[in-house]
Design an enzyme around this catalytic site. Structure first.
Site, short mmCIF file in Angstrom:
data_model
loop_
_atom_site.label_atom_id
_atom_site.label_comp_id
_atom_site.label_asym_id
_atom_site.label_seq_id
_atom_site.Cartn_x
_atom_site.Cartn_y
_atom_site.Cartn_z
N CYS B 14 0.83 -1.20 0.00
CA CYS B 14 0.00 0.00 0.00
C CYS B 14 0.86 1.25 0.00
O CYS B 14 2.04 1.21 0.34
CB CYS B 14 -0.94 -0.02 1.20
SG CYS B 14 -2.05 -1.44 1.20
N ASP B 15 0.25 2.34 -0.38
CA ASP B 15 0.99 3.58 -0.48
C ASP B 15 0.55 4.56 0.60
O ASP B 15 -0.16 4.19 1.53
CB ASP B 15 0.86 4.18 -1.89
CG ASP B 15 -0.58 4.50 -2.27
OD1 ASP B 15 -0.84 4.68 -3.48
OD2 ASP B 15 -1.44 4.58 -1.37
N ALA B 16 0.97 5.79 0.42
CA ALA B 16 0.70 6.81 1.44
C ALA B 16 -0.80 7.09 1.60
O ALA B 16 -1.21 7.70 2.58
CB ALA B 16 1.44 8.09 1.08
N TYR B 17 -1.60 6.61 0.63
CA TYR B 17 -3.04 6.87 0.71
C TYR B 17 -3.79 5.73 1.41
O TYR B 17 -5.00 5.74 1.51
CB TYR B 17 -3.61 7.10 -0.69
CG TYR B 17 -2.85 8.14 -1.49
CD1 TYR B 17 -2.71 8.02 -2.86
CD2 TYR B 17 -2.25 9.24 -0.87
CE1 TYR B 17 -2.00 8.95 -3.60
CE2 TYR B 17 -1.55 10.18 -1.60
CZ TYR B 17 -1.42 10.02 -2.96
OH TYR B 17 -0.72 10.94 -3.69
#
Lengths: 140, 133
Positions: B14-17
């Site tokens: 997953c990313d920063a979002y």
């Protein structure tokens, strides 16, 4: 799924350059297809930052990606310089297209034509929102 | 036959979002394709003919975000076969709901002749196990 035809934009709102890193290469010893989508995101984030905006802070709302289409035209190799140009297109009530032309400046060939549909989205309430008027004014 | 693969989504996907990054879905789809191709010895058979997959087009629909601890059920089957291209249709479902759908189109690249080859009947036959009934 019908293949989406991507037309080369006549003009662009933003341009940046990225260099192909060793970690961007796949087993074919060329730029991985997934990395092109990452390059598009990096360019997109830089584009929004040039307006002091971001994907999460987008003139009072946020963005979520609805779809992506990438047509790969040529290869990229280690240390190649890739120019990424972005055009804004097809602004609707709640979403818009970003169209990307990626050009390999080292080989002087178009690397890819691509498009992402960006949907204005309130992450807290999990609801689609309207495209901000300021954005429409800037890019219609 | 539709090939399926279950994949546990981890934090590092997953990313920063807080959801799986858009480019990471392409990795998931690629992993599922490799698993499907290896299950039918296709990688070995194509390498014996000095052929490699070169992606020429990807269309992805992101319908719902996928997050950490989701189990991504990835299905893969043959899409369209044309004179020089082959496509795979792939979907990700989480708890029975489609989150992501993609069509990935390839050419088969002859690594010796340095060009894409025509998709002949004998090549089509290799991909038959992945046809969607």
């Amino acid at each position: 799924m019908p293949r989406i035809k991507i037309e080369t934009p006549e003009s662009y709102a933003f341009e940046t350059n990225l260099e192909v890193r060793v970690t961007d290469l796949n087993y074919g010893n060329h730029l991985g297809n997934d990395k092109v989508l990452s390059y598009m995101q990096e360019a997109r984030v830089q584009f929004f930052r040039s307006y002091n905006m971001s994907e999460l802070d987008f003139w009072g709302t946020s963005l979520i990606q609805g779809d992506a289409a990438i047509s790969y035209k040529s290869e990229g190799f280690l240390n190649d310089s890739i120019k990424i140009e972005i055009a804004v297109n097809d602004i609707s009530n709640s979403s818009f297209d970003l169209v990307y032309t990626l050009t390999n400046k080292t080989t002087d060939k178009v690397l890819a034509l691509a498009k992402t549909r960006m949907v204005c989205f309130d992450y807290d309430n999990r609801k689609v929102t309207s495209v901000p008027e300021t954005f429409k004014t800037l890019f219609v | 036959m539709i090939h399926t693969l279950n994949k546990l989504v981890c934090g590092f996907h997953c990313d920063a979002y807080g959801h799986v990054n858009n480019a990471r879905y392409l990795e998931f789809f690629e992993e599922a394709r490799w698993t499907a191709l290896n299950d039918y010895d296709l990688v070995q058979k194509l390498h014996a003919r000095q052929l490699q997959f070169f992606v020429v087009n990807i269309n992805v629909d992101f319908k719902k975000p996928v997050v950490t601890d989701d189990v991504a059920f990835i299905s893969t089957h043959l899409g369209n076969i044309k004179r020089k291209t082959i496509s795979f249709i792939q979907t990700i479902e989480v708890s029975g709901q489609t989150t992501t759908k993609a069509e990935v189109t390839f050419v088969l690249f002859d690594t010796k002749e340095k060009r894409a080859v025509s998709i002949t009947d004998d090549l089509i036959a290799l991909f038959k196990p992945l046809e969607h009934a």
